[in-house]
Design an enzyme around this catalytic site. Structure first.
Site, PDB file in Angstrom:
ATOM      1  N   ARG A 236       0.834  -1.193   0.000  1.00  0.00           N
ATOM      2  CA  ARG A 236       0.000   0.000   0.000  1.00  0.00           C
ATOM      3  C   ARG A 236       0.868   1.242   0.000  1.00  0.00           C
ATOM      4  NH1 ARG A 236      -3.276  -2.386  -1.833  1.00  0.00           N
ATOM      5  NH2 ARG A 236      -5.445  -2.717  -1.271  1.00  0.00           N
ATOM      6  N   GLU A 265      -3.651   7.452  -6.044  1.00  0.00           N
ATOM      7  CA  GLU A 265      -3.616   6.660  -7.277  1.00  0.00           C
ATOM      8  C   GLU A 265      -4.664   7.165  -8.260  1.00  0.00           C
ATOM      9  OE1 GLU A 265      -3.865   2.498  -6.205  1.00  0.00           O
ATOM     10  OE2 GLU A 265      -1.923   2.546  -5.236  1.00  0.00           O
ATOM     11  N   HIS A 283      -0.601  -0.135  -9.988  1.00  0.00           N
ATOM     12  CA  HIS A 283      -1.315  -1.036  -9.059  1.00  0.00           C
ATOM     13  C   HIS A 283      -1.772  -2.317  -9.787  1.00  0.00           C
ATOM     14  CE1 HIS A 283      -3.888  -1.039  -5.143  1.00  0.00           C
ATOM     15  NE2 HIS A 283      -3.584  -2.267  -5.490  1.00  0.00           N
TER      16      HIS A 283
END
Ligand SMILES: NC(=O)C1=CN([C@@H]2O[C@H](COP(=O)(O)OP(=O)(O)OC[C@H]3O[C@@H](n4cnc5c(N)ncnc54)[C@H](O)[C@@H]3O)[C@@H](O)[C@H]2O)C=CC1
Ligand SMILES: O=C(O)C(=O)COP(=O)(O)O
Length: 530
Positions: A236, A265, A283
């Protein structure tokens, strides 16, 4: 626990089609709508019982509090940091994830980033595409014999360890929960972070994002590392402090970073992404066909099993409910709720409720201690109040209302009923008690504030409780008053003792229209329908 009815589900992200198919095969209507802004999500969610997300949907407290029908938030994946779990719990909404579906994919991407860092693969690829042939610039180093520090030795940390050991890396690690001997059995020697930092050639983090893991790698801890240490964050954004990382790569204290995740993000600040020694992905840890198929399928099956009352798997905020999916627990929950409702009715004029103590007695009540307390509280708080607490949120609602809650378990005392739920409450400074059990599948009341019933009260239907001192005329007078009001007596339970003011209970065909009519005959009266 009463089955949770989910008729409609909104899927707000790209989730494997198996998820929709399984939900629909089980009679749940599904809508897929992606890239919604917060206001759109709030407006849309009003109509749904369930929401399925991945990591991009921000299920904040505003979204949750506006979603009046929502009963479950399903996360097709692991991290639930995009969901305000506390707000969901307060609202009685289950949050469920599928934590093992993407473990292997995230571990493999971590390994890919470690390997890419050691050999500058992405930078070399870019250079080739620009028409270059630069064999000097991209000199790398072997992973063989190097030390890999793994912070967070859970599912993914473990898989990363075994894969990187096959490259000849020495794996050391830290985890406050995984026992040292467990990680040693898969080749990871555990030590304190202060011992770990200076030994590592590579560090990879695999913890959840929470206050204790924010900025695990920061200016201070980077300074404790070997010069040129390479780091990977596939967990994370924020576990490695981004500003400290940028300073460390700029100074050379950090020799390279592989990032799959970012605080924001997509990241607006591109300084890290653009740095030549930083390689990054948008991601992608869980973005494989296999992981998505598992997570999509798992979340749908978990929701369906819950709706069917089969099991509750993957709930992150309602663990106590996992043990409520059996016939026996359904009966005990009914018992707890009924005892709570009886006590609420018989003490309605006595406020505030300040203490609740639930004592579960007998072997069979051992495993039910957690949910019995919640069930009693649901009965106490919901009955006649318009409050709609449930087993998920009732403890936090009770705490918010300043009610002190205690629960204990004790062995059976050898009395006729072996498994008994005993509840003691304090309302308006006075103490009240009720004991109950389950007999032939029916919840029964054995005792109410000192009145031990000769014939236990079956806690079902319309019940009229009254407190009076025994007299030969009492019953005939009450029966006469009920008959005049057109109410039939279906059952009767009186106290075994005959001295002082004691509680009686009459099962009636319908509630007495005017309870006040009993005033001249009894000291106190209450009625409820269960
Ligand atoms: N990039 C991606 O697409 C993916 C990211 N993830 C993320 O990877 C992370 C790890 O996932 P899992 O291994 O499945 O979780 P896990 O729950 O199996 O393991 C996490 C471990 O971290 C440990 N931990 C907690 N606090 C710690 C601390 N202060 N220091 C060191 N260790 C600590 C826990 O004890 C636990 O063993 C999560 O943040 C998850 O959201 C998971 C899947 C895909
Ligand atoms: O499962 C996780 O924790 C992940 O980070 C994966 O996120 P995603 O489902 O790919 O949006």
């Amino acid at each position: 626990m009463a089955p949770i009815s989910i008729r409609t589900v909104l899927i707000s992200e790209s989730v494997d089609p198996r998820c929709r198919a399984i939900l629909e095969e089980n009679g749940i209507r599904v809508t897929e709508k992606q890239n919604m802004k917060k206001d759109e999500l709030i407006a849309e969610l009003k109509d749904y019982d369930g929401l399925v997300v991945r990591s991009a949907t921000k299920v904040t407290a505003d979204v949750i509090n506006a979603a009046d029908n929502l009963k479950i938030i399903g996360r097709a994946g692991t991290g639930v940091d995009n969901v305000d779990v506390d707000a969901a719990t307060k609202k009685g909404i289950i949050v469920m994830n599928t934590p093992s579906g993407n473990t292997l994919s995230a571990a493999e991407l971590t390994c890919a980033l470690l390997m890419s860092l050691s050999r500058n693969v992405p930078q070399a690829v870019m250079s080739m595409k620009q028409g270059n042939w630069d064999r000097k610039k991209f000199m790398g180093s072997e992973l063989y014999g190097k030390v890999l520090g793994i912070v967070g030795l859970g599912r993914i940390g473990k898989e990363v360890a075994s894969r990187m050991q096959s490259f000849g890396m020495k794996t050391i690690g830290y985890d406050p929960i995984t026992p040292v001997e467990v990680s040693a059995s898969w080749g990871v020697e555990q030590m304190s972070l202060d011992q770990l930092w200076p030994q590592c050639d590579y560090i990879t983090v695999h913890t959840p994002l929470m206050p204790s893991t924010v900025g695990l790698l920061n200016d201070e801890t980077f300074a404790k590392c070997k010069k040129g240490v390479k780091v990977v964050n596939c967990a994370r954004g924020g576990i490695i402090d981004e500003a400290a990382l940028l300073r460390a790569v700029e100074s050379g204290q950090c020799g390279g970073a592989g990032l799959d995740v970012f605080v924001e993000e997509p990241p607006k600040d591109r300084n890290l992404v653009d740095h030549p020694n930083v390689i990054s992905c948008p991601h992608l840890g869980a973005s494989t066909k296999e992981a998505q198929a598992r997570c999509g399928q798992d979340i749908a099956l978990q929701i369906v099993d819950m709706v069917k009352g089969k099991s509750l798997v993957g709930a992150v905020n309602a663990n106590v409910l996992a043990s409520t999916f059996s016939q026996e627990s359904h009966q005990l929950i009914k018992l707890g709720e009924a005892i709570g409702a009886v006590l609420q009715s018989c003490t309605a004029s006595q406020t505030p409720l300040s203490q609740v103590h639930v004592i579960n007695q007998g072997d069979c009540m051992k495993s039910s201690t957690g949910y019995m307390t919640s069930a009693v509280l649901v009965g106490l708080l919901n009955h006649g109040s318009g409050c709609s607490s449930n087993l998920i949120n009732v403890l936090s609602l009770a705490k918010e209302s300043g009610i002190m809650v205690n629960q204990t378990h004790c062995a059976s005392d050898g009395a006729a009923a072996e498994n008994v739920c005993k509840v003691e409450i304090v309302a308006n400074g006075c103490s009240y008690k009720a004991n109950g059990s389950v007999q032939c599948g029916v919840p029964i009341l054995l005792e109410l504030s000192g009145s031990v019933f000769r014939q236990p009260v079956a806690l079902t239907g319309n019940l009229l409780f009254f407190k009076a001192s025994a007299s030969p005329q009492l019953l005939s007078s009450v029966a006469g008053l009920l008959a005049t009001a057109g109410v039939e007596i279906e059952s009767f339970s009186g106290p075994s003792d005959r001295t002082g003011d004691l509680w009686y209970c009459v099962g009636v065909s319908s509630p007495l229209p005017d309870l006040g009519a009993l005033k001249s005959l009894v000291k106190e009266a209450a009625q409820l329908t269960l």
